[in-house]
Every structure is written in structure tokens, then in C-alpha cells.
Enzyme design. Sequence first.
Site, PDB file in Angstrom:
ATOM      1  CB  SER A 175      -0.978   0.016   1.183  1.00  8.01           C
ATOM      2  OG  SER A 175      -0.290   0.158   2.404  1.00  8.01           O
ATOM      3  CG  HIS A 176       2.201   3.383   2.254  1.00  7.42           C
ATOM      4  ND1 HIS A 176       1.214   2.611   2.827  1.00  7.42           N
ATOM      5  CD2 HIS A 176       1.789   4.663   2.365  1.00  7.42           C
ATOM      6  CE1 HIS A 176       0.257   3.406   3.293  1.00  7.42           C
ATOM      7  NE2 HIS A 176       0.577   4.647   3.014  1.00  7.42           N
ATOM      8  CD  GLU A 183      -3.441  -2.660   3.063  1.00  7.36           C
ATOM      9  OE1 GLU A 183      -4.022  -3.512   2.372  1.00  7.36           O
ATOM     10  OE2 GLU A 183      -2.214  -2.669   3.283  1.00  7.36           O
TER      11      GLU A 183
END
Length: 340
Positions: free
Chosen positions: A45-46, A187
Site C-alpha cells: 500500500s506504500h 488498503e
Amino acid sequence: MTSTMTVDELERAVTRIFRRAGMNEIQAGALARVIAAGERDGCKSHGIYRIEGVLRTLKAGKVRGDAEPTLEPGAAGAIVRVNARGGFSNPAFELGLPTLVERAREHGLAAMAINDCTHFAALWPEIEALTAHGLAALAMCPSYAAVAPAGGAKPLLGTNPLAFGWPRPGADPYVFDFATSVAARGEIELRRRAGQRLPEGWAIDAEGNPTDDPEAALAGAMLTFGGHKGSAIATMIELLAGVMIGDLTSPEALEALGTTTLAPAHGELILALSPEAFAAGRPGDPFARAEALFAAIKAQGARLPSERRYAARARALAEGVALSADERAALGRFEELGLD
Ligand code: NDP
Ligand code: PYC
């Protein structure tokens, strides 16, 4: 189908993408390091997924790719202040780090306030930069109004991440890093793209009803972790890393940005503490006592936070970072496109 790249290759590719998009070396390099580290540590997610948001925010003129952060000369003693000058927080953090470490050693604790920055990244790279110097650390920042306070039903608080680290001589540091919402917004977006439903308890729709539909969740509000407890911690982050350091709170950041599709600008607060300084004159070695606590946690079969990340890191360093065909294609597309 997946293929692999080394972490260095990935970092260079991401740097090229950002340089082509007009960012200076300071901004592009710092961002590429956190994005490559996210992929290396299995934090999807990053990782690469964030490139698109960075480019969109840049193109919309909401962040400065040519910013050169400055260390504010007025802030003395235990407070270090860095002005990101409208750029990303990561290069501002890198600039202030040596002074933060020096001041924490001098005073036993020190704080870095970063103002006028855009923070889209995970916080653990900043925490690990401090634990590497033998310091305990806390980092936090607002984001933009996307989360309902416990008992409410409208977006107000940010997903406000909180991260902590404790240095462990001879071992990977103890680090946790999480959003104060049940999950990071990234997410939910990743599940929307994958056509997946959300786990129960993550979000409510625009009418305030529980939903497992990512679209409805993004249009409604996310929920805090631990109900009123996460809500209070998220509020504390608004106060300390927004109000106290003279920067935007999450509702103010959303108002300034006007959309939830770009990365918001606000501030960040990072605290660095010297365990030796706090434990001086008290019985026991703080590092040995911490190890006993970690061993007791693990003796119950529990794992320490970040162990999954460290295992992913070891795998990526040995075998390369595994990228899906879509991720590989996106990298190529971004590299060709630049900002146009
Ligand atoms: P997660 O819920 O995925 O994980 C949170 C933390 O808990 C990690 O340190 C993780 O370690 C640990 N953990 C997870 N499961 C266990 C377990 N069973 N036992 C022990 N520890 C465990 O995080 P979020 O989705 O809430 O946040 C993800 C990222 O999003 C964070 O890095 C955060 O900084 C970032 N974020 C950034 C924002 C910004 O504005 N810049 C806003 C919101 C989030 P491990 O990694 O090893 O699994
Ligand atoms: O995933 O919630 C999130 C997020 C917001 C800003 C950066 N990450």
C-alpha cells in the site's frame, strides 16, 4: 506472472520516473528510497502503487517537485524545525535527521517538526533511521478528513499514522507503524482495484451504514481502530502534529486540497529519545530489559511487529523484489510518460 528487480534497480527506476516528471534530485531521490523500501519490505500500500498519486499531485500543482527543504535557524534546544517548502516530507526528514540525532543526544530527547510538507509514505523508514542511531522514536502526522470519530458518521479525522521504534543492539529494531483507522486508505483503494470486498468493520457508507464495498467506503467514512481508543489517538495526532506545530489538521488539509484523490499537505512530528539518558541512575540496562520483554512476548507464540517486514526484506535482498506484470507495466508506462 511475476518478475524480479533488485532493490537498487527499482530505486533507480523510480528516481528516473520522478526526475522525468520534473522533480529535483533531492525530492526524487528521497521518494524513490521510501517507495523502493516499501516494495522491498512487502508493504504494497506504500510501494509502487503510490507513484501514480505522487505524479497526479505534482501535475495538479499541489506539491512542489523542485522544493528545497530548509532547516529553520530559529528553533533551538530540543526542537528542530524543518520547512519542507511545499515539497514532500521525506527529503525534509533527511535534512533534519542529523540535527535531531545530535539534539536528542545532547538533551536526552528532541523533536523535529516538519511544516508545509506532503506525506504519502509509510513512517517506518523514518523510525528506522533513528533507531539506527540507538534512539527510540515516535512519528505521527495527520492526513485528510476520511475517518469518522467514534460515535460519529462523517469523515473528519485523518487515517493519521503512528509509528514507534526501539533500538535493539545486534538485532532489527522493534518497530510498529499503523494508521489509526482500522486500515490505511491505500488498503481500501488496492481492494477496490482488485475487485475485492472489505473486511467487516472497516468503513461506513455516505449514509452511515456499515459497508464492505470499497467504492462506498471511499465515498463514506473509514472507522478508527479500537473504536473510541483509536479515535482519541487520531485526535491526539491532529493536536500534536497539526495544531501544536502550527500546521493543518486533517479537515483543514482536505479543505485546502479540495479532493481525496491527491496527496494532502500538512505537517509531521517526530520525537527522538535516548533510552540511556532516561534510564541513567536507575537499576538495570534498558536494552537488556527490553530484550527480556520481547523474549517473553515471543515465548507465547506471538510475533513482534515488523518481523513480517524484515522477513520480506531479507527475501527481497536475496532474490529481488517480486513485481506483478501489471506493476512492471505501470513502471514502464510512468517512465515513458513523465508528467504529460
Ligand atoms: P497494518 O495494520 O498492516 O500493520 C500495522 C503494524 O502492525 C505493522 O508494524 C505490522 O508489522 C504490525 N502487525 C501486523 N500484524 C501483526 C501481528 N499479528 N503481530 C504483531 N504485529 C503485527 O498497517 P496499516 O494498514 O494501519 O498502515 C500501513 C501503512 O500505512 C503504515 O506504514 C503507515 O505509516 C502508512 N500510512 C501512512 C499515512 C500517511 O499519511 N503518510 C496514513 C496512513 C497510513 P508487519 O509490517 O511486520 O506486518
Ligand atoms: O493509506 O491512508 C493511507 C495514506 C494516506 C496518506 C498516505 N497514506
